[in-house]
Design a protein around this motif. Structure first.
Motif: not given
Lengths: 423, 423, 423
Positions: A108, C212, C214, C357
Motif C-alpha cells: 500500500e 494492483e 484485478d 493484493t
C-alpha cells in the motif's frame, strides 16, 4: 496431597489461567543475552507461558519480543529479515519495530491507511545480569526492573545458564526449595563436585537425614529453613529464600559462589531451568568458570546447538548404576531433572504424601494460590517491589535456643558487596 | 462383524474395564526371568493392562512388582536403588519391600507414624518356566500357579522369548487361533524353516486351502479343530487349544517341539507376544536352540537392547517382495505381526467379514465376553483351575467318520512326559 | 479475516465434509505414473482427502485404487501380492480386481456364496500427462478426463513432480494464486534460477512492489491479474488462472516453460504440492530437464526414497541467513513451503489481515465455498467441463487504457500448440 483442581490451578500458566495471571505480573527471564548477540542478528523463537513469540535485537540494539506470526497471513517471523530497525516478514515485506508496530506495508506504499492500524502483540524487554527479561502483563502494572541479587552484581561475579526441563515448572521449583533431598540424591556429588565439595555443612548434610523444616514469611515470599544437628550442641541452619514467582537461592557452602534458579514455564509440560552461580563480593575464578561451563555444579552439558541436556529422558540420562552417584545419574542438575521428569509431564499431586520436610513446598503452593487470587482481585501481590527481592541464602550454625528468623537476618538480608554467611 | 461396543469391550483392558476385570483373574507373564537375573539387580519398567509398574528382585531373591511411582512425591522407582531387601527412592530415601510396604522413611526416623501407613500398590509374583508371572486381581481370588504345560516342563525342554507387538492383544491372539492362514502367509516358511519343515502335515496344509473348522468347548477354553483332506480317504486334523485368557498352542509338526503363545496387553495399543517352544518329553537340541535364539520359527531378532523386532513398522518389516516369502516378509513371527499391526492399533471389527474358517475367532470372542461378564457378576470363570489348563495341541489323521472331539482326546489331554500326537 | 467456521469449512476435506464433497467432484492427481511403473508391480499406499487407499496396476496394466484394508480381517493390502489380474491379501488369500470386486476367496472355493458379495470401495483411475488421476465422487457424476493443458501436451513438453507439504492444502494454494510475494520472497531467485531468470517482466516485478490486483471470473474459476508499471507508460499484467478445485498456472517469463501446480489434500494437515513445467509448443530442452530434476525452479530435491523435501521443518529448511536469498531459504518451492508450513498445520485465518493484493485469495475462498454449497444442493459446479479447464497463464504489456479482461484473451484462451504470450 492436594485436589485435582488445585493441582490444575497451580500448574497451568497459559493466557487466561489463574496462575498464568500471576506469572504475568513479574519480569521473567526470556533469553540469555548472548542468544541475541548484536544488532540485526538472527531472530530467536521464544515460547513463554504457552505463548509463541519471536525475539530480536534491532539495528539500534533495541529488544523486541513479538507475537510469532505476521499479522498479514500468519507466517512465522522466525523467517523474518532483521534489518533497518525492524523485523521484515519475507513473504510480502511487512515490517515491524520492537513495539510490534507495523512500519512498512509495501503493497500500500508509504502512506497507506492500513499500516498504522497493524500492531502485533509485543512485550517489553530489558537486559540485566546477562539475561533478557520480559514482562507479559498489563502495561500499567509493570514493576521496576528485577532487583534479585544475582542479576545486579558486576558481570565477572556471575555465570548464568539455562536448560530445557521436560516437565511442568512446579515440580522443578519444588525441588529447588527442598533441601532435604541433598542428603540422598546428591550425597556423592557433595563430596566430589568442584563447586560443592569441602564444606563443613556438607558433613552435617550427610550425617543428619532428619532435618527439621521451619518456614518464615517475608514480603518477597518465603524463607525456608532446614535445621540439622551440628557439632558442639548447636544447630546447622540452611536457609533457602523463595521469591515469587519462582526464584530460589541455594544456601552457600564454604567459600563457593552462591547458586540460584528461576523456573520459567515454556508451556504446561516444559519449563526453562535457569541456573546461576554468583558471588556477591568477588569475581568468579577461572577454575570456577571452567567448571560451570563444563556442566559441573548446577549446570549441564548440552546436545550441541541446543539447550537440551546431553543426558535426557530419551537416553535414560545415561544412568550408570555402578557409578558412585546415589541414583546412578551424573551431575547435580540432571540428578534433579531426571527424577522430576520421571514424575510425568505434570505430577499428579492427588497421589503424593507430604511429610514435615515438605513444609516449604506446602507453604509455597499456598502462597502461589493466594497471590494468584489476590492478583485476580486487584489486590497486592508479594515480590513485586525491589526491596522484596533483596534477599540471599545463608548457612549458619546457631545455638539451639536461637532461631534463624531473628539470628540469621544479617545473612539473609545482607547488604550488597558483602560475603555470604556460610559454613 | 461385531458392534463398535463389543469391539471396545473386547479390546480395552485398563483398570475398571470389563475385559480388564477378566484379565485380572489370571496369572499373567510379566517378564522373562532373566530380566531380573539376580538379587539386587537393576529394577525394570513393566507396563501391563495399562498400569505402569516397576519390577525388582530383592536381596533375598524375592520378587516385587509395584506401582511405578514413589508414594512421597511421585518419582519413578525405576531410578530406585535396589539394596538391603528393598527398593529405595533416590530422592528422599523412602524404601519399599516387595509387598509395597514402606520400610524406611528417613525424614521421620525409625519409629515415625507415617511409614507404616505408606504402602504402594503391589502385585504378587511367581517364577515358573523361565517367566515371572503376576496376578493383578483381588487377593482373595488368586488362583493356583499356572499349570499350562510349557511352564512346567524341565528347563532344558523349553525356550521362551517375548517381543513387542504394536497392536491390541486381540488381533494378535486371533492370529494365534487361526490356523487357516498357514496355507497362505507361511506357505514358503513351512518348507524351509528349520523348526517347521519336514512334516507330512505341511503338505496337507499347502494342498487344502479350504479347511473345515470345528470348535469344541472345554473347561479351560476352546479346542479349535481345522480339518483338511489327507491321503487314503482320511482327514487331517489340526487342533489348537485356546486357554483363557490368551494362551494358544500351535499344533505340532512331525518331531518338532510344540509352539505356544501368550498375548498379554501392555496397553490398548501394544501387547507382548510371548513365544514358547517346548517338548513335553525330551530336551531341545543344540540345533533347535540355536535356531530359536537366531529368530527362526516363532521367534524374532531384536533391535539390540530391546524386545522390539528388528523388522518393524518403521522399516516396513524389511519387506522384500522378490523373496520366496508369500508376503515378502521374512520369518513366521513377523509375517503374522506385520499383517496384524497393519490393521491399525485396534482393528475396526465393524468392517470385517468373517467366514466359516474364522469360527474359532468368533467363539473365542463370545467366550471372552461371557467370561468377563461372569467374572463381573461373581460367577465362575473358565481356565482358572490347574486341570483346566492341562491341554496340549495335536495333529492327527482320522477316518472320515471319527471326529476329533472323541478321537483326539489322547493327544489333547495327554499325560505329562509323553510325546505329542503329531503328523 | 474469516470466521472460524468458514476456516474450518474451507480446510476440512474428509468424507462427509462440505469441502470434501466439492473435491470429490473432480479428477484429482493421485500418483506419478512412474510410481506404478509396470503391470504387477508393488502396490503403493495413497492417502487422499483423509482416506487410506492402495493403488496398484494389474497384470493387464489396469489401474486400481482401493480401500487400504482387506474386507476379511482388515489387513493392509499394501502387503498384497499383485498377481494374475488382482491384488491378493497375504493373510488368507482373498483377492480383489481393480474395481474392488473380490475374485477369489479360497476358503469357500470357486463358487462360494460370499465372494460375489465382497467388494471393496474403489475409485476409478486414469493415466494422463504422466499422472494417475482418480475420481472419488458419485459414479453418476464422473466428469470427462482432465483437459488442463499441461496434462494434454506431448510427453516431451512436460515435467511433473510432487512433494509433500506439511500443511493444509489451502495455505499452499493461496500461495499459488498470490503473485505479489514474488517481489519479496523470490526476488533473488528471479535473477539466478535457470528456469526463471532473464525476463523483462522480472525487472517489473522487482521494481514495482505495489501491484494492483484485478480478479475476473470465468467458467473454470478465476483469472487473477496483477498489474505493475512497465516502461513507456504501459502496464505489465501477470495473469494467473485458478481452475477449480486447486489448479494454478504461473504467468510465463520470456521463453521459459510455463509452471503449474495442483494442491491435493492428503489429510487436513498435509497435502501434495504437484509441480509441473510444460511448454505448449516445443519440447523441453535437456538443460531445462536437468534443472527441473535437480530441484530448480518450482521443483525440489528429496530425502532419498521419499517425496519429502530434503529441506524441511525438521532441519529449519537448511536456512542460511547469510545467503543472497531473501529469507535465507534456497529454492523457489521451499521458499514458499517453508513460510506456508510455518503458519501451522492449518492457518488460523481469524487472525489474518488481508489487503488489496490478496484479492485473488478472497475471491477464490468465496468461490470454493459457493461451489461446495452448490454441489451439496445438486446445482452446477464450475470447472467440471473440459472447455472450462482450457486456460493458460499469460504475461503481457498493455496500454494503460486496455484491461487484461478484453485484451489478454488471446493469451489466456489460446489454442493448443501455440507459444505463450509472455514478457
Amino acid at each position: 496431597m492436594i485436589s485435582a483442581e488445585d493441582n490444575a490451578a497451580l500448574t497451568r500458566t497459559g493466557s487466561g489461567t489463574l496462575m498464568g495471571g500471576l506469572f504475568r505480573r513479574y519480569w521473567l527471564p526470556a533469553l540469555l543475552a548472548h542468544e541475541l548477540p548484536k544488532p540485526d542478528c538472527a531472530p530467536v523463537r521464544v515460547k513463554l507461558l504457552g505463548e509463541p513469540l519471536i525475539a530480536f535485537r534491532d539495528s539500534d540494539g533495541k529488544l523486541g519480543l513479538l507475537d510469532e506470526f505476521c499479522a498479514h497471513r500468519g507466517v512465522s517471523l522466525w523467517f523474518g529479515r532483521n534489518e533497518e530497525c525492524g523485523l521484515r516478514c519475507p513473504y510480502h515485506g511487512w515490517k515491524y519495530d520492537t513495539t510490534g508496530q507495523c512500519v512498512d506495508l509495501p503493497s500500500e506504499g508509504a502512506d497507506g491507511p492500513m499500516r498504522k492500524r497493524i500492531k502485533l502483540k509485543s512485550y517489553p524487554c530489558l537486559e540485566l545480569g546477562g539475561v533478557i527479561w520480559t514482562y507479559m502483563g498489563p502495561p500499567e502494572l509493570k514493576p521496576a526492573p528485577p532487583a534479585i541479587e544475582w542479576a545486579n552484581v558486576p558481570p565477572g561475579r556471575r555465570f548464568v545458564s539455562k536448560r530445557l526441563q521436560e516437565s511442568n515448572y512446579l515440580q522443578a521449583m519444588e525441588g529447588g526449595i527442598d533441601s532435604s533431598h541433598v542428603s540422598f540424591l546428591h550425597s556423592a556429588a557433595l563430596k566430589t563436585d568442584p563447586l560443592f565439595k569441602g564444606s563443613k555443612g556438607n558433613e552435617y548434610n550427610l550425617r543428619d537425614t532428619m532435618p527439621e523444616f521451619d518456614v518464615v514469611d517475608f514480603p518477597g515470599g518465603l524463607l525456608i529453613g532446614a535445621r540439622r544437628n551440628a557439632e558442639g550442641g548447636r544447630y546447622y541452619w540452611r536457609i533457602t529464600p523463595w521469591v515469587l514467582p519462582t526464584h530460589t537461592i541455594i544456601p552457600p557452602r564454604a567459600g563457593h559462589p552462591l547458586g540460584a534458579h528461576v523456573w520459567v514455564p515454556i508451556d504446561d509440560e516444559h519449563c526453562w531451568a535457569w541456573s546461576i552461580n554468583y558471588h556477591p563480593k568477588r569475581s568468579l575464578s577461572k577454575k570456577e568458570l571452567a567448571a560451570m561451563k563444563g556442566g559441573k555444579g548446577i549446570h549441564v552439558r548440552y546436545v550441541p546447538g541446543t539447550f537440551i541436556p546431553r543426558q535426557n529422558k530419551r537416553n535414560d540420562y545415561l544412568i550408570d548404576r555402578k557409578s558412585a552417584n546415589f541414583s546412578g545419574v551424573e551431575g547435580i542438575a540432571m540428578q534433579d531433572a531426571s527424577l522430576q521428569e520421571s514424575m510425568g509431564a505434570v505430577q499428579d499431586r492427588t497421589r503424593e504424601h507430604l511429610v514435615p520436610t515438605d513444609r516449604g513446598i506446602a507453604h509455597a503452593r499456598k502462597k502461589l494460590l493466594d497471590a494468584a487470587r489476590a492478583s485476580q482481585e486487584g489486590k497486592a501481590v508479594p515480590g513485586l517491589l525491589p526491596e522484596e527481592q533483596r534477599v540471599r541464602s545463608c548457612a549458619i550454625e546457631l545455638p539451639k535456643d536461637k532461631h534463624f528468623r531473628e539470628h540469621a537476618r544479617h545473612g539473609v538480608f545482607a547488604p550488597p558487596d558483602t560475603d555470604p554467611v556460610t559454613v
